[in-house]
Design a protein around this motif. Structure first.
Motif, PDB file in Angstrom:
ATOM      1  N   ASP A 227      -0.841  45.875  12.022  1.00 52.36           N
ATOM      2  CA  ASP A 227      -0.186  44.872  11.172  1.00 52.36           C
ATOM      3  C   ASP A 227       1.225  45.338  10.620  1.00 52.36           C
ATOM      4  O   ASP A 227       2.143  44.419  10.651  1.00 52.36           O
ATOM      5  CB  ASP A 227      -1.151  44.533   9.963  1.00 52.36           C
ATOM      6  CG  ASP A 227      -2.380  43.833  10.484  1.00 52.36           C
ATOM      7  OD1 ASP A 227      -2.096  43.068  11.448  1.00 52.36           O
ATOM      8  OD2 ASP A 227      -3.280  43.777   9.883  1.00 52.36           O
ATOM      9  N   GLU A 228       1.255  46.623  10.558  1.00 49.81           N
ATOM     10  CA  GLU A 228       2.753  47.131  10.093  1.00 49.81           C
ATOM     11  C   GLU A 228       3.581  47.170  11.184  1.00 49.81           C
ATOM     12  O   GLU A 228       4.723  46.888  10.970  1.00 49.81           O
ATOM     13  CB  GLU A 228       2.448  48.566   9.414  1.00 49.81           C
ATOM     14  CG  GLU A 228       1.615  48.448   8.128  1.00 49.81           C
ATOM     15  CD  GLU A 228       2.221  47.829   7.107  1.00 49.81           C
ATOM     16  OE1 GLU A 228       3.843  47.847   6.772  1.00 49.81           O
ATOM     17  OE2 GLU A 228       1.848  47.005   6.108  1.00 49.81           O
TER      18      GLU A 228
ATOM     19  N   LYS B  73       4.927  43.652  11.490  1.00 50.64           N
ATOM     20  CA  LYS B  73       5.795  43.462  10.542  1.00 50.64           C
ATOM     21  C   LYS B  73       7.234  43.871  10.708  1.00 50.64           C
ATOM     22  O   LYS B  73       8.205  43.352  10.366  1.00 50.64           O
ATOM     23  CB  LYS B  73       5.143  43.793   9.323  1.00 50.64           C
ATOM     24  CG  LYS B  73       4.402  42.868   8.462  1.00 50.64           C
ATOM     25  CD  LYS B  73       4.053  43.324   7.015  1.00 50.64           C
ATOM     26  CE  LYS B  73       2.507  42.857   6.578  1.00 50.64           C
ATOM     27  NZ  LYS B  73       2.092  43.733   5.555  1.00 50.64           N
TER      28      LYS B  73
ATOM     29  N   LYS C 138      11.082  42.418  11.371  1.00 45.72           N
ATOM     30  CA  LYS C 138      12.120  42.603  10.442  1.00 45.72           C
ATOM     31  C   LYS C 138      13.423  42.866  11.163  1.00 45.72           C
ATOM     32  O   LYS C 138      14.267  42.665  11.011  1.00 45.72           O
ATOM     33  CB  LYS C 138      11.945  43.815   9.481  1.00 45.72           C
ATOM     34  CG  LYS C 138      11.065  43.379   8.151  1.00 45.72           C
ATOM     35  CD  LYS C 138      11.303  44.416   6.951  1.00 45.72           C
ATOM     36  CE  LYS C 138      10.109  45.240   6.970  1.00 45.72           C
ATOM     37  NZ  LYS C 138       9.748  46.296   6.016  1.00 45.72           N
TER      38      LYS C 138
ATOM     39  N   ALA D  50       9.091  34.731  12.304  1.00 47.40           N
ATOM     40  CA  ALA D  50       9.919  35.004  11.198  1.00 47.40           C
ATOM     41  C   ALA D  50      11.406  34.665  11.487  1.00 47.40           C
ATOM     42  O   ALA D  50      12.121  34.463  10.519  1.00 47.40           O
ATOM     43  CB  ALA D  50      10.039  36.482  11.446  1.00 47.40           C
TER      44      ALA D  50
END
Ligand code: PBG
Length: 324
Positions: A140-141, A144, A148, A177
């Motif tokens: 998950d990290e 993310k 970004k 995103a």
């Protein structure tokens, strides 16, 4: 009596050979990977990749201008940084090296697309393409962080972002995103079928991104396999990829061929660092003419089905192609 089959007739000179040639390469089919470093007026040679340099942003802009003048239509940027941590935070920092490089190129040069590599390995202390917590990858990290990075590159003006971390779901997360942040027009060139390969060695020297422990075999593909390459590509198309990629190229022509047969989408092939260096070293040893070997290799990759070729020979090849 039947005539003997005689296939040599059309090979007799370069005019008839040219007339019936089925495969062409144009400078616009080539994408040049570029390494960008901090500092000014830098042009650092990479020992394992003769003829390739790490450029500081000022010199990179000049290089990109030259490429554009040669008819190359895209560059693929990789950032080199000494500032590494366990999260790869420099990769998405507002003033990260790639973000500044994109802005500089976009400010001055109009007719070349800027594609940015989206990964963590060059920015993370342990050199893996993912965030690791308690000895396990934190999926998950990682996703993310990749999202970004993609948004930071899009904000700087990238035309396409190129996720290369081989994290399942990365294309979808990045697409969402980008859309959420107002970058519906930023495309995704997905490193879809990326094999765990020995042929990335020189690239890792250039970027200082060799993993400090283990290898990348638990996320990059096993070279014994072909089915999953097609599944990876299909998954990326379903998640919103605009262009898909097979990597490496020359040893994976069967995969390129299958992908092109199966999917109706622009297909890129990445002729990776050691494919480049082997030809350079072979030519330096007198095994063959560099130009002939490069044009044969690039043509074979196109013949297999690649629409676009990412190659460290892009600049030289674009020069050679002017006279063909
Ligand atoms: C990984 C990445 C790699 C390359 C580009 N991005 C491979 C790796 O280190 O596993 C290799 C490119 C080359 O060899 O030219 N994010």
């Amino acid at each position: 009596m039947q005539n003997k089959v005689y296939l040599g007739r059309l090979r007799k000179n370069s005019v008839t050979r040219g007339l019936v040639a089925q495969t062409t390469i144009l400078a616009k089919d080539l994408i040049m990977p570029c390494f960008v470093v901090e500092g000014r007026n830098k042009r650092e040679p990479i020992t394992t990749m003769p003829g390739i340099f790490r450029f500081s942003i000022d010199n990179l802009a000049d290089e990109v201008e030259e490429l554009s003048g040669l008819g190359v239509k895209a560059v693929l940027l990789f950032g080199v940084t000494g500032k590494k941590d366990n999260f790869g935070s420099q990769a998405y920092a507002k003033n990260g090296i790639v973000q500044r490089a994109i802005r500089e190129i976009k400010k001055n040069i109009k007719d070349i697309a800027v594609i940015s590599d989206v990964c963590l390995c060059g920015y993370i202390a342990h050199g893996h393409c993912r965030i690791i917590k308690n000895a396990f990858s934190d999926v998950d990290e990682t996703l993310k962080a990749l999202a970004k990075i993609a948004v930071a590159h899009a904000e700087a003006g990238a035309d396409l972002v190129a996720p290369s971390a081989m994290s399942d779901g990365q294309v979808g997360v990045i697409r969402q995103a980008l859309d959420k942040n107002g970058f519906r027009d930023t495309g995704i060139l997905a490193y879809s079928a990326k094999y765990a390969s020995s042929f990335y060695g020189p690239f890792r020297d250039a970027l200082g991104s060799s993993p400090k422990f283990g290898d990348r075999k638990n996320y990059q593909m096993d070279f014994r396999n072909r089915n999953e390459a097609l599944r990876e590509i299909e998954a990326d198309i379903n998640q919103g990829a605009d262009i898909v990629m097979v990597k490496p190229a020359s040893l994976y022509l069967d995969i390129i061929y299958r992908a092109k047969q199966k999917f109706n989408i622009t297909l890129a092939a990445y002729s990776v660092s050691a494919e480049y260096s082997l030809i350079k070293l072979g030519a330096a040893e007198g095994l063959f003419s560099e130009k002939e070997a490069v044009l044969e290799t690039l043509t074979a990759i196109r013949r297999a089905g690649a629409d676009l070729i990412i190659t460290y020979h892009a600049k030289q090849a674009a020069e050679w192609l002017k006279d063909i």
